[in-house]
Design an enzyme around this catalytic site. Sequence first.
Site, PDB file in Angstrom:
ATOM      1  N   GLY A  18       0.815  -1.217   0.000  1.00 57.25           N
ATOM      2  CA  GLY A  18       0.000   0.000   0.000  1.00 57.25           C
ATOM      3  C   GLY A  18       0.846   1.264   0.000  1.00 57.25           C
TER       4      GLY A  18
ATOM      5  CB  SER B 158      -0.171  -8.662  -2.642  1.00 51.05           C
ATOM      6  OG  SER B 158      -1.092  -7.654  -2.925  1.00 51.05           O
TER       7      SER B 158
ATOM      8  NE  ARG C 176      -5.012   6.245  14.464  1.00 53.67           N
ATOM      9  CZ  ARG C 176      -5.406   6.632  13.267  1.00 53.67           C
ATOM     10  NH1 ARG C 176      -6.528   7.325  13.126  1.00 53.67           N
ATOM     11  NH2 ARG C 176      -4.678   6.339  12.214  1.00 53.67           N
TER      12      ARG C 176
ATOM     13  CB  CYS D 228      -1.992  11.667   8.460  1.00 53.02           C
ATOM     14  SG  CYS D 228      -3.601  11.398   7.705  1.00 53.02           S
TER      15      CYS D 228
ATOM     16  CG  HIS E  57      -3.054  15.660   5.142  1.00 53.93           C
ATOM     17  ND1 HIS E  57      -3.292  15.245   3.852  1.00 53.93           N
ATOM     18  CD2 HIS E  57      -3.470  14.651   5.944  1.00 53.93           C
ATOM     19  CE1 HIS E  57      -3.828  14.026   3.878  1.00 53.93           C
ATOM     20  NE2 HIS E  57      -3.936  13.641   5.131  1.00 53.93           N
TER      21      HIS E  57
END
Length: 329
Positions: free
Chosen positions: A10, A38, A97, A126, A234
């Site tokens: 990824g 994969s 998280r 992020c 970002h």
Amino acid sequence: MKVAIVGATGLVGSVMLKVLEERNFPMDELLLVASARSIGKEINYKNKAIKVIGLQEAVNQKPNIALFSAGGSTSLEWAPKFAEVGTTVIDNSSAWRMDLDKKLVVPEINANQLTKNDKIIANPNCSTIQMVMALAPLHKKYKMKRVVVSTYQSVSGTGVKAVEQLENEIAGIKGEMAYPYPIAKNAIPHCDVFEETGYTKEEMKLVRETQKILDDNTIAVTATAVRIPTAGGHSESVNVEFENDFNLTEVRELLSATDGVVVQDNTDVNTYPMPMYANGKDDVFVGRIRRDMSQPNSLNMWIVSDNLRKGAATNTVQIAEYLVANSLV
Ligand SMILES: NC(=O)c1ccc[n+]([C@@H]2O[C@H](COP(=O)([O-])OP(=O)(O)OC[C@H]3O[C@@H](n4cnc5c(N)ncnc54)[C@H](OP(=O)(O)O)[C@@H]3O)[C@@H](O)[C@H]2O)c1
């Protein structure tokens, strides 16, 4: 030292490979893991081709550390299986998280909480990482009361399919859509899914994760997250109200002295952070630092960082480095 990358094919996984190589992370063996689609595919690491394996095969090999970036459901199911065989998992998804037993770590801020018993460690979102990198030193000095953030997020934050959507639209090719609308020449005020309150999950990550990382539930945070047609990096417009007054020179000095933060702020020569320059770098760039003249003790800033590097891969590798350096794995 045996390291596994789960989600190696990824966007985040491939940047993890790059970061591990650049930082010469100490290891004897690297396992590359992805979905059944994969398995057998070859990926290069330090000029050596490594075959992608499946999750169960990787668990059987009992790696010391597994860096996960394969989505929330894969993490929920497989992180505990790795932890059970003694692997320390550092997970990029949102699965763990907000779990009360799991640490949410930005190494420059709170890696000192980590112990040998932390077998699943969460990497923050992020957009949260880059914001708290700039806010943490200011919170320590002036105590934050309220944060208002609006994000301008790149398509790489959504993964491979979204990058392809933007590239196809620019090239005029009809292809698969990662978003409900075209993203080229557009701005979509919708990152991740909507919650009942009308906020998106991405917006609420900025609220909840900031409070958890800074260990202070009294900080009020409100967010609007917007997807824009940038390829990588970002950006965030951040307004902060502090309990105590500040001095702009001191704010700049505090930020400049923070590891991993770079101040780019000279409007006389049009210097301010932009995603096109942050892309590919590990630092968090802060500029447009100015007093909010509408109310006391308030500051405006513009914060930019590469979401795939400090926002994901670099932060994860830094956590792994901390674990190794402190003999926690
Ligand atoms: N992009 C960002 O800026 C960013 C930042 C922070 C966190 N994250 C998080 O990191 C994770 C990956 O994001 P990404 O942008 O790298 O996505 P991506 O480009 O779509 O890659 C997803 C990766 O997960 C693997 N995968 C998917 N389903 C799997 C399964 N059932 N079993 C094993 N592997 C599976 C894929 O393998 P195949 O190639 O075999 O399908 C691929 O390697 C997500 O949880 C995301 O929320 C992303």
